[in-house]
Scaffold this motif. Sequence first.
Motif, PDB file in Angstrom:
ATOM      1  N   ILE A  21       0.831  -1.204   0.000  1.00 59.53           N
ATOM      2  CA  ILE A  21       0.000   0.000   0.000  1.00 59.53           C
ATOM      3  C   ILE A  21       0.865   1.255   0.000  1.00 59.53           C
ATOM      4  CG2 ILE A  21      -0.260   0.174   2.509  1.00 59.53           C
ATOM      5  CD1 ILE A  21      -2.949   0.827  -0.200  1.00 59.53           C
ATOM      6  N   ILE A  22       1.990   1.229   0.683  1.00 60.02           N
ATOM      7  CA  ILE A  22       2.894   2.384   0.669  1.00 60.02           C
ATOM      8  C   ILE A  22       3.554   2.506  -0.707  1.00 60.02           C
ATOM      9  CG2 ILE A  22       5.037   3.315   1.623  1.00 60.02           C
ATOM     10  CD1 ILE A  22       4.178   2.273   4.325  1.00 60.02           C
ATOM     11  N   PHE A  23       3.900   1.373  -1.295  1.00 57.09           N
ATOM     12  CA  PHE A  23       4.477   1.360  -2.633  1.00 57.09           C
ATOM     13  C   PHE A  23       3.523   2.029  -3.631  1.00 57.09           C
ATOM     14  CE2 PHE A  23       4.330  -0.886  -6.719  1.00 57.09           C
ATOM     15  CZ  PHE A  23       5.612  -0.657  -7.205  1.00 57.09           C
ATOM     16  N   LEU A  24       2.231   1.665  -3.566  1.00 57.84           N
ATOM     17  CA  LEU A  24       1.250   2.247  -4.482  1.00 57.84           C
ATOM     18  C   LEU A  24       1.020   3.727  -4.187  1.00 57.84           C
ATOM     19  CD1 LEU A  24      -1.411  -0.606  -4.692  1.00 57.84           C
ATOM     20  CD2 LEU A  24       0.161   0.125  -6.490  1.00 57.84           C
ATOM     21  N   CYS A 359      -1.504   0.917   7.755  1.00 60.18           N
ATOM     22  CA  CYS A 359      -0.307   0.755   8.590  1.00 60.18           C
ATOM     23  C   CYS A 359      -0.679   0.813  10.071  1.00 60.18           C
ATOM     24  CB  CYS A 359       0.714   1.844   8.266  1.00 60.18           C
ATOM     25  SG  CYS A 359       1.515   1.654   6.667  1.00 60.18           S
ATOM     26  N   ALA A 360      -1.480   1.801  10.425  1.00 58.91           N
ATOM     27  CA  ALA A 360      -1.873   1.951  11.825  1.00 58.91           C
ATOM     28  C   ALA A 360      -2.683   0.748  12.292  1.00 58.91           C
ATOM     29  CB  ALA A 360      -2.669   3.242  11.997  1.00 58.91           C
ATOM     30  N   PRO A 398       9.109  -2.247   5.820  1.00 61.59           N
ATOM     31  CA  PRO A 398       8.198  -2.209   4.663  1.00 61.59           C
ATOM     32  C   PRO A 398       7.891  -0.782   4.200  1.00 61.59           C
ATOM     33  CG  PRO A 398       6.976  -2.761   6.637  1.00 61.59           C
ATOM     34  CD  PRO A 398       8.439  -2.805   7.011  1.00 61.59           C
ATOM     35  N   SER A 399       7.870   0.161   5.159  1.00 63.88           N
ATOM     36  CA  SER A 399       7.595   1.553   4.777  1.00 63.88           C
ATOM     37  C   SER A 399       8.742   2.116   3.956  1.00 63.88           C
ATOM     38  CB  SER A 399       7.383   2.414   6.027  1.00 63.88           C
ATOM     39  OG  SER A 399       6.277   1.960   6.766  1.00 63.88           O
TER      40      SER A 399
END
Length: 419
Positions: A21-24, A359-360, A398-399
């Motif tokens: 999701i961070i990648f996108l 993430c949270a 991952p972030s």
Amino acid sequence: MKYIVKCLLKNRGRLFAVFAIIFLGVGFYSGLKATKPSMIHSAEAYLHDSKVYDYQIYSTIGFSEDELVEFQESKMIKAVSGGYEQDVLSLFNENELVLRAHLLNEDVNSIYLLDGKLPEKGDECVVDGEYFGDFGDVIGEKIIIIDNNEEDTKDTFRYDEYTITGIVYSPLYLNHQKGNTEIGNGKLNSFFYVNKEGLDFTYYNVAYARMIEEYELFDASADQKLEDDSKTIRELVLDIVSSRYTNIITELLDKKKELEDTLSQIESIDEMILNPNIYFNGEEDSQYLEIVEMVSKKNEVVNGIEEINSLLDEQSLDVYVGNRTDNLGYSSFENDIDIIDGIAGIFPIFFLLIAMLICATTMTRLIKEERTEIGTLYSVGYSKVAIYVKYSIYAFIPSFLGAGIGFFWGNIVFPEVIW
């Protein structure tokens, strides 16, 4: 460290979800934000190499070669080129097309040759690579000027057929839509370029000018400066062509006076003078024949005066100055990149907000599930800071990878795809 690695592998599914999701989110944001400057950079490089015009100038009486030379001598001007544009109904591969003919030119709006060669003869031409590319290999094919055109249009073209020698891109056409026209169905299909020997005209019907001052491309303040300076250009051009306009009016008035004097002489001839019996040789007398010939031209003289009056009514002197922002392709491209930039400022925010929420949620759920392990670690002597570090590593890896890879992926993929 081994314990942390083991925990990472254990929760790799969740960590991958955070990464994805961070990648996108970062990819969308960085890619869309990079698209506008990337597209501007590409377009600037092409237009600078093509020597695109700053001003496109039209005069109601056209432009002579000497007038363009005088215009070129202005301290404001870097280069001036005369052009001739003519829309024409034509036939290509049994398709009736509305094409716009242009003169080849290297000083302003130089074309980019994709394939083939430039015309060397008057009956040769190069065509639009974007439109004619759909027909396959067109080199050697012919563009035929059909008979449905008006006489003035047909007279402009010295040949009935033009052989295609190459395909090109033109800085005048940056859009799939080529513009509108007053002939055919009102839509311009495409364009082609010919040598000066391929067209028959007395005066150029358009002039293109590049200024010494550099006006930044696709910049609002530069566009406004172009608009403001156009008034100075108009006054300069109007002053240059006014001398020829005065000469045109003077010549028409002199011709009209000459015809009016002739008409007065004809009308002053008495009917008795037209009696052949008063002449020595009768109807064969040279003086009598001369008078009869003069009287017979009365209608011709009257028509000539009416034609000149009509020409005088039609004569007007005006100069119209447009700049590159008036070009359909240029303005469309500018609107497109502004739209993309606007989307880049809003659309990716949703991805980033979703990324933050996931993430949270993921980290909160992970900590709740491992509260027994957290208590055990705390009881055997691990400090709160050490436990914080463990979960910070979970979130950071991952972030960091998602943001880093997404940034490079977005910058490479999105500008290319959108372009």
